[in-house]
Design a protein around this motif. Structure first.
Motif, PDB file in Angstrom:
ATOM      1  N   VAL A 165       0.834  -1.212   0.000  1.00 52.40           N
ATOM      2  CA  VAL A 165       0.000   0.000   0.000  1.00 52.40           C
ATOM      3  C   VAL A 165       0.868   1.261   0.000  1.00 52.40           C
ATOM      4  N   GLY A 166       1.708   1.436   1.057  1.00 49.91           N
ATOM      5  CA  GLY A 166       2.655   2.542   1.054  1.00 49.91           C
ATOM      6  C   GLY A 166       2.023   3.917   0.970  1.00 49.91           C
ATOM      7  N   LEU A 167       0.933   4.138   1.707  1.00 48.38           N
ATOM      8  CA  LEU A 167       0.368   5.494   1.758  1.00 48.38           C
ATOM      9  C   LEU A 167       1.348   6.401   2.486  1.00 48.38           C
ATOM     10  N   PHE A 168       1.319   7.698   2.144  1.00 45.80           N
ATOM     11  CA  PHE A 168       2.209   8.632   2.811  1.00 45.80           C
ATOM     12  C   PHE A 168       1.606   9.001   4.163  1.00 45.80           C
ATOM     13  N   PRO A 169       2.296   8.661   5.255  1.00 44.63           N
ATOM     14  CA  PRO A 169       1.692   8.798   6.582  1.00 44.63           C
ATOM     15  C   PRO A 169       1.407  10.247   6.973  1.00 44.63           C
ATOM     16  N   SER A 186       9.008   3.987   6.103  1.00 45.92           N
ATOM     17  CA  SER A 186       8.804   2.655   5.543  1.00 45.92           C
ATOM     18  C   SER A 186       9.270   2.596   4.090  1.00 45.92           C
ATOM     19  N   ASP A 224       8.079   0.910   1.704  1.00 49.73           N
ATOM     20  CA  ASP A 224       6.946   0.990   0.776  1.00 49.73           C
ATOM     21  C   ASP A 224       6.588   2.433   0.434  1.00 49.73           C
ATOM     22  N   VAL A 225       6.740   3.307   1.421  1.00 45.07           N
ATOM     23  CA  VAL A 225       6.413   4.717   1.183  1.00 45.07           C
ATOM     24  C   VAL A 225       7.352   5.294   0.130  1.00 45.07           C
ATOM     25  N   SER A 240       6.499   3.806  -3.312  1.00 46.26           N
ATOM     26  CA  SER A 240       5.328   4.451  -3.932  1.00 46.26           C
ATOM     27  C   SER A 240       5.679   5.814  -4.461  1.00 46.26           C
ATOM     28  N   ILE A 298       8.356  13.940   0.793  1.00 42.67           N
ATOM     29  CA  ILE A 298       8.144  12.713   1.568  1.00 42.67           C
ATOM     30  C   ILE A 298       9.165  12.555   2.697  1.00 42.67           C
ATOM     31  N   LEU A 303       8.617  13.554   6.801  1.00 42.37           N
ATOM     32  CA  LEU A 303       8.453  12.390   7.670  1.00 42.37           C
ATOM     33  C   LEU A 303       9.551  12.315   8.726  1.00 42.37           C
ATOM     34  N   LYS A 338      -0.076  16.124  12.096  1.00 44.97           N
ATOM     35  CA  LYS A 338       0.294  15.401  10.891  1.00 44.97           C
ATOM     36  C   LYS A 338       0.061  13.898  10.998  1.00 44.97           C
ATOM     37  N   GLY A 339      -0.764  13.497  11.940  1.00 43.44           N
ATOM     38  CA  GLY A 339      -1.177  12.099  11.959  1.00 43.44           C
ATOM     39  C   GLY A 339      -0.107  11.118  12.402  1.00 43.44           C
TER      40      GLY A 339
END
Ligand SMILES: Nc1ncnc2c1ncn2[C@@H]1O[C@H](COP(=O)(O)OP(=O)(O)OP(=O)(O)O)[C@@H](O)[C@H]1O
Ligand SMILES: [Mg+2]
Lengths: 313, 391
Positions: free
Chosen positions: A84-88, B287, B289-290, B293, B308, B312, B388-389
C-alpha cells in the motif's frame, strides 16, 4: 503493448525471474497468478523501472523502456504497490491527489477527481481528512488503488490490491473494476494469488511458478485445457470460479425467451455460480430465470458452454 | 512500578529538599555591598517576620499531606497548589528583602543563599512531578504553570519587589551589559544550532542514502563530543590565529583565534551528535513501501526528499535540534572564556570578582533560557506530530 524479451533478474545469487518472454495486450486485464515468492511483484516492478532487469529488454509500444525517461514513464503508469505505502503525513485526499499535483492539474479538477475516486472505491466522503494511521487495512488498500488511478494513467499495475478486504467488499470492488474497464479500456496488469479473483477479472491469465511463466492464455482455455496445471495452484473447484464471472444479464442474449411462464423463477441478476448453487439446493437440472420481464430456461449442461461462448466474445 | 507511586516518591524528595532548605542556616544573606560577607539569616527567622510565607508553607504542607494520603490523586490540583505556593514564596522573600534593607544605598542587598535555592528547587521538583500522570508527561500543563509563575515573577519585578535582591540588583546595575549578553548568548547558541541543523541533516541524509558513509559521520559526530570543550577551544586557537594572520579578509569577517568564531565552531561541532543521531533515525524509520510508492509516482529525487522524506523525518530532526539547542545554551557559557561574549563573560567576571550574585544571575539566566527554549520546541514538535497524523 508491453513486451518482455528474455528478461532475467536476480538479487545477489538468488534468481528471481528467469528468461521471461511474454506480451501483455493493450486494453485488457492481464492477471498474474502464482504462489508466494514466485516473482510476481518483481515482474510488475520491472514494467515501471522501479527495478531494472539484469538481462533482456522490456518494450512499451515498441519502445525500449530503457530509452524512456524515468519520471515520464512512471507518471504514465499507475501503480498500487503490495504494501500500500500510503504517505503517513498526508491526509487521504492529499494522498490521492499526489500524481495529479505532480502533473500540475488545476485545483478544481483535482478536487473533483478525488471525490469521484473516493466514491468509486466506496470510501465515505468524511475520510478525505483522515490520516493513513487511522484507516483499517482494507480502507488503506482502497485509498492506494484510488491513488494509483488518480492520474488517469494508460497502464495500471495492481499488486494484490484487494488482499485485505472482506469477501463482500472485495466482490463489489472487483465488479467495479470490471465496470470501469468496460468504459475505459485501460491496460491493467493485476497480481493475485487468489484463483477466483484471477478467473473473474482476467481477459488473459498468466500462470507463474518458480521464477518463470508456465502458461499464458485465455482463462477459459486454461481452466479447460490446463486443468492438471491449475489444480496444482488451487485444488479442483475452479470451474465454479469461472462461472462466477458471468451474471444472468450477461448471457441472456444467447438464449431464446419463453413465451409465457408462471411458476418458480429466479428473478435477481445473480451469477452463474449462484445459479448452480440453486440447482443443487433444489435438486433440478433446469431452472427458469427472469430478466427484463422476459423468461428464459437455463440448463445445467449448457452452462459451461454459455460461459465459453461469452469468454470468446 | 506503578507510575502514581513513582511520582509520589519524587514529590516526597522535593518536600525533603524543601525541609533541608528550611533547616539550613544560610537562607538569605544581608550584605552591605556586593563582595563583603554579610549577616546570615535562616528561613525560620524570615517566616516569623512574614506571615505570608508561613501561610504558603502551611498550605503546601496541608495540601501535600492531603494529597499523599489519598488513593486517587488529583495531579492537576497539586500543580495548581504548588504554583500558588511558589508565587507566594517569591512574594514573601521579596517583601522581606524590601524591609530588611533600610539604607537605600546602591550597594546594600539581600543575597539568595543555599537554603533559598534548596526550597526553590524542591518546589520545582514537586511541580514537575505533579505534571506526570499515568506515566505520561503532561508537557503542556507544566509549560502552562511555568508560564503563570513567570508572569507573576515579571509583574513583581516590575513592581520593584525584588529590587533589593542581589541578583536583580546586579541585573539593574548592569542593565545594558546584561541584555547584550543575553542577546549574544541566545544568538550564538541559535546560530550554532542552526548551522549544526543544516550540516547534520545534510550528513544524515547522505548517510541514510549511502549506508557506507553512515558510520563515518556517526564516528565524527561522536568524536567531536568526546573532546573536552576547553581543549577544543584551545586547539582551534592556534590554527585560526595563523590563518587570520595569513589571510587578511578573514580578519575582516571577524574570524580569528579568539572571539565568537572559535566558539561557534566548537558549539556547532557539539550539536552534530544529537542532530545526526535523531535525524538518521528519523529517515530510517520511513517505511520502504512509502519510498517505493513515491518513486513509482514519478517523483524526482528532490521531490521525494522535500515532499516525503524530509517531512516524515522532521519530528526526529526537530527533537535532535531541541537537544542541540538546549545543550548549546549551556556550552555557550564557555564562549565567555575566549572572548565570545554571552552570559559566560558575565559569569566569569562574577567569578573573578567573587561576586556571587553576578554568578547566580548569569547561571540562572542560562537555565531559564534553556528551559524556555526546550518548552517552546517541545510544544512545536508535539503539535506537529498530532496535526500530521503521527499519533
Ligand atoms: N529487494 C530484494 N532483495 C532480495 N530479494 C528480494 C527482493 N525483493 C524480492 N526478493 C526475493 O525475490 C523473490 C520474489 O519476490 P516477489 O516479491 O516478486 O514475490 P511475489 O511473487 O510477489 O510473492 P508474494 O505473493 O508473496 O507477494 C522472493 O523470494 C523474494 O525473497
Ligand atoms: Mg508480491
Amino acid at each position: 503493448m508491453i513486451h518482455f524479451k528474455n528478461v532475467s533478474k536476480a538479487y545477489g545469487d538468488h534468481q528471481v525471474l528467469k528468461d521471461i518472454d511474454v506480451s501483455i495486450n493493450k486494453g485488457e486485464i492481464t492477471v498474474i497468478l502464482g504462489p508466494s515468492g514466485c516473482g510476481k511483484s518483481t515482474l510488475l516492478k520491472l514494467i515501471n523501472k522501479t527495478i531494472l532487469p539484469d538481462e533482456g529488454d522490456i518494450y512499451l509500444n515498441k519502445q525500449n523502456i530503457r530509452d524512456i525517461q524515468d519520471t515520464t514513464l512512471k507518471r504514465s503508469i499507475g501503480y498500487a504497490i503490495q504494501g500500500v505505502g500510503l504517505f503517513p503525513h498526508m491526509s487521504v485526499k492529499e494522498n490521492i491527489s499526489t500524481v495529479p499535483k505532480l502533473l500540475k492539474w488545476d485545483k478544481r479538477t483535482i478536487d473533483n477527481r478525488v471525490q469521484a475516486l473516493m466514491e468509486m472505491m466506496e470510501l465515505p466522503e468524511t475520510f478525505s481528512k483522515k490520516y493513513p494511521i487511522h484507516l483499517s487495512g482494507g480502507e488503506a488498500q482502497r485509498v492506494g488503488v484510488a491513488r494509483a488511478l488518480a492520474g488517469n494513467p494508460e497502464i495500471l499495475l495492481m499488486d494484490e490490491p484487494f488482499g485485505a478486504l472482506d469477501p463482500i467488499t472485495r466482490g463489489k470492488l472487483q465488479r467495479k473494476l470490471l465496470n470501469i474497464q468496460k468504459k475505459l479500456h485501460k491496460t491493467i496488469v493485476f497480481v493475485t494469488h487468489d484463483v477466483s479473483e484471477a478467473l473473474l477479472l482476467a481477459d488473459e491469465l498468466i500462470l507463474m511458478k518458480d521464477q518463470s511463466i508456465l502458461k499464458k492464455d485465455h482463462p477459459y482455455k486454461i481452466v479447460t485445457e490446463a486443468k492438471a496445471l491449475l489444480k496444482t495452484f488451487t485444488g479442483g473447484s475452479f470451474a465454479f470460479e469461472l462461472l462466477e464471472k458471468f451474471r444472468i444479464s450477461d448471457i441472456v442474449d444467447q438464449l431464446t425467451g419463453l413465451q409465457d411462464f408462471d411458476g418458480y423463477c429466479l428473478h435477481e441478476d445473480i451469477s452463474l455460480k449462484e445459479v448452480v448453487s440453486e440447482m443443487i439446493l433444489q435438486g433440478k437440472s433446469q431452472l427458469t430465470v427472469r430478466n427484463n420481464h422476459q423468461y428464459y430456461r437455463l440448463d445445467f449442461y449448457s452452462l459451461m458452454d454459455l460461459a465459453k461462448r461469452k469468454h470468446y466474445e | 512500578m506503578n507510575h502514581g507511586k513513582q511520582y509520589r516518591i519524587t514529590t516526597g524528595m522535593g518536600l525533603l529538599l524543601i525541609l533541608c532548605g528550611y533547616l539550613t542556616n544560610r537562607f538569605l544573606i544581608v550584605k552591605p555591598n556586593r563582595i563583603l560577607e554579610g549577616t546570615v539569616i535562616n528561613m525560620p527567622a524570615v517566616i516569623k517576620d512574614k506571615p505570608i510565607l508561613f501561610t504558603a508553607f502551611f498550605l503546601l504542607l496541608a495540601g501535600m499531606i492531603f494529597i499523599i494520603s489519598k488513593e486517587k490523586i488529583k495531579w492537576y490540583f497539586t500543580s495548581a497548589v504548588v504554583t500558588f505556593v511558589i508565587i507566594l514564596f517569591l512574594y514573601g522573600v521579596g517583601l522581606y528583602s524590601q524591609e530588611v534593607i533600610t539604607d537605600f544605598t546602591q550597594v546594600a542587598r539581600v543575597s539568595l543563599s543555599i537554603g533559598f535555592w534548596f526550597v526553590f528547587l524542591g518546589l520545582m521538583i514537586v511541580l514537575d512531578s505533579s505534571c506526570h500522570y499515568d506515566g505520561n508527561f503532561q508537557v503542556n500543563r507544566l509549560i502552562g504553570f511555568l508560564g503563570i509563575i513567570l508572569f507573576f515573577i515579571f509583574v513583581m519585578l516590575n513592581q520593584g519587589y525584588f529590587d533589593q535582591i542581589g541578583i536583580i540588583k546586579e541585573m539593574h546595575i548592569r542593565n545594558e551589559q546584561y541584555w547584550i549578553a543575553v542577546k549574544g548568548h541566545l544568538l550564538l547558541s541559535l546560530i550554532a544550532s542552526l548551522m549544526g541543523l543544516f550540516i547534520g541533516v545534510l550528513l544524515s541524509y547522505i548517510g541514510y542514502k549511502h549506508k557506507k558513509y553512515k558510520k563515518y559521520f556517526i564516528l565524527v559526530s561522536n568524536g567531536a563530543q568526546v573532546i573536552p570543550t576547553l581543549s577544543f577551544l584551545g586547539l582551534l586557537m592556534i590554527p585560526l590565529t595563523l590563518l587570520a594572520k595569513k589571510y587578511a579578509f578573514l580578519k575582516v569577517l571577524g574570524i580569528s583565534g579568539i572571539g565568537y568564531f572559535p566558539a561557534l565552531i566548537v558549539l556547532t561541532s557539539y550539536t552534530l551528535l544529537p542532530i545526526i543521531n535523531q535525524s538518521i533515525t528519523g529517515f530510517e524509520t520511513i517505511s520502504r513501501d512509502v519510498i517505493i510508492s513515491a518513486e513509482a509516482m514519478g517523483m524526482k529525487p528532490m521531490e521525494v526528499f522535500w515532499r516525503i522524506e524530509f517531512p516524515l523525518a522532521l519530528p526526529g530532526i526537530l527533537s535532535g535540534f531541541k537537544i542541540a539547542l538546549v545543550q548549546s545554551t549551556a556550552n555557550c557559557i564557555l564562549a565567555g572564556l575566549v572572548g565570545g561574549g554571552g552570559l559566560g563573560a558575565l559569569l566569569f567576571l562574577g567569578l573573578a570578582q567573587s561576586a556571587s550574585d553576578l554568578v547566580a544571575l548569569s547561571a540562572l539566566t542560562v537555565v531559564m533560557m534553556a528551559m524556555i527554549l526546550n518548552g517552546i520546541l517541545s510544544v512545536v514538535i508535539g503539535s506537529m506530530k498530532k496535526r500530521k497524523g503521527f499519533i
